[in-house]
Scaffold this active site. Sequence first.
Site, PDB file in Angstrom:
ATOM      1  N   HIS A 199     -23.696  52.717  38.854  1.00  0.00           N
ATOM      2  CA  HIS A 199     -22.649  52.058  39.632  1.00  0.00           C
ATOM      3  C   HIS A 199     -21.337  52.854  39.615  1.00  0.00           C
ATOM      4  O   HIS A 199     -20.452  52.587  40.415  1.00  0.00           O
ATOM      5  CB  HIS A 199     -22.413  50.665  39.057  1.00  0.00           C
ATOM      6  CG  HIS A 199     -22.265  49.563  40.055  1.00  0.00           C
ATOM      7  ND1 HIS A 199     -22.564  49.675  41.397  1.00  0.00           N
ATOM      8  CD2 HIS A 199     -21.841  48.290  39.892  1.00  0.00           C
ATOM      9  CE1 HIS A 199     -22.334  48.525  41.997  1.00  0.00           C
ATOM     10  NE2 HIS A 199     -21.885  47.675  41.109  1.00  0.00           N
ATOM     11  N   ASN A 242     -16.647  44.308  41.522  1.00  0.00           N
ATOM     12  CA  ASN A 242     -16.614  43.163  42.437  1.00  0.00           C
ATOM     13  C   ASN A 242     -15.212  42.772  42.888  1.00  0.00           C
ATOM     14  O   ASN A 242     -15.062  41.971  43.808  1.00  0.00           O
ATOM     15  CB  ASN A 242     -17.308  41.965  41.805  1.00  0.00           C
ATOM     16  CG  ASN A 242     -18.792  42.208  41.619  1.00  0.00           C
ATOM     17  OD1 ASN A 242     -19.328  43.239  42.025  1.00  0.00           O
ATOM     18  ND2 ASN A 242     -19.462  41.263  40.998  1.00  0.00           N
ATOM     19  N   ASP A 291     -21.565  54.056  45.184  1.00  0.00           N
ATOM     20  CA  ASP A 291     -23.013  54.143  45.015  1.00  0.00           C
ATOM     21  C   ASP A 291     -23.698  53.294  46.080  1.00  0.00           C
ATOM     22  O   ASP A 291     -23.098  52.363  46.621  1.00  0.00           O
ATOM     23  CB  ASP A 291     -23.415  53.643  43.621  1.00  0.00           C
ATOM     24  CG  ASP A 291     -23.072  52.179  43.428  1.00  0.00           C
ATOM     25  OD1 ASP A 291     -24.013  51.355  43.371  1.00  0.00           O
ATOM     26  OD2 ASP A 291     -21.874  51.834  43.335  1.00  0.00           O
ATOM     27  N   ASN A 311     -21.024  44.825  46.633  1.00  0.00           N
ATOM     28  CA  ASN A 311     -19.943  43.896  46.292  1.00  0.00           C
ATOM     29  C   ASN A 311     -18.564  44.545  46.266  1.00  0.00           C
ATOM     30  O   ASN A 311     -17.570  43.900  46.589  1.00  0.00           O
ATOM     31  CB  ASN A 311     -20.236  43.192  44.972  1.00  0.00           C
ATOM     32  CG  ASN A 311     -21.356  42.190  45.108  1.00  0.00           C
ATOM     33  OD1 ASN A 311     -21.558  41.616  46.170  1.00  0.00           O
ATOM     34  ND2 ASN A 311     -22.101  41.988  44.039  1.00  0.00           N
TER      35      ASN A 311
END
Length: 172
Positions: A19, A66, A91, A112
């Site tokens: 991530h 997020n 990513d 997100n």
Amino acid sequence: MKLIVGLGNPGRDYVNNRHNAGFKCVDLFAREHGISLTQRGARSKLGTGEVANTRIAVAKPQTFMNLSGEAVAALVRRYKLSPEDILVIHDDLDLPLGKIRIREKGSSGGHNGLKSIIARLGTRDFPRIRVGISPAESSDGAAAPEVDAIEHVLSDFTDAEKTVMRVVYLKV
């Protein structure tokens, strides 16, 4: 002024996670162009410099993935930018490991971090670079196994994947 934002999660526990591909890309870009990411502001680690006669700000939001939009919106206000002046690097679980896609604008694609940015900026019209992190096919050509998305993006790259990604980071 242009802004390059790499998405990822802050903290030592996440440094080598899939991530954090966006963080890795901006770290390398900054290093290559002599930009030090030592400033703090707008809920980000950031640095500024000049590349090809253009003033550049490079940022790594410290809000966790997020909530990336909170940092990006603060950066846009700080530097008085329009969405077209931003490049987001992130990513992408839907792209094969090591593949890169560049888009002028578009949906979040379920990411997100992008959802948060789109919500906070009120537009999908900003460029982005997508860096593939999906599981690779096996050496015999069999399809990649199904994976839990959250578990996958928050796991570290294997040694073989790190080798692939080093090349990708240089391309971005």
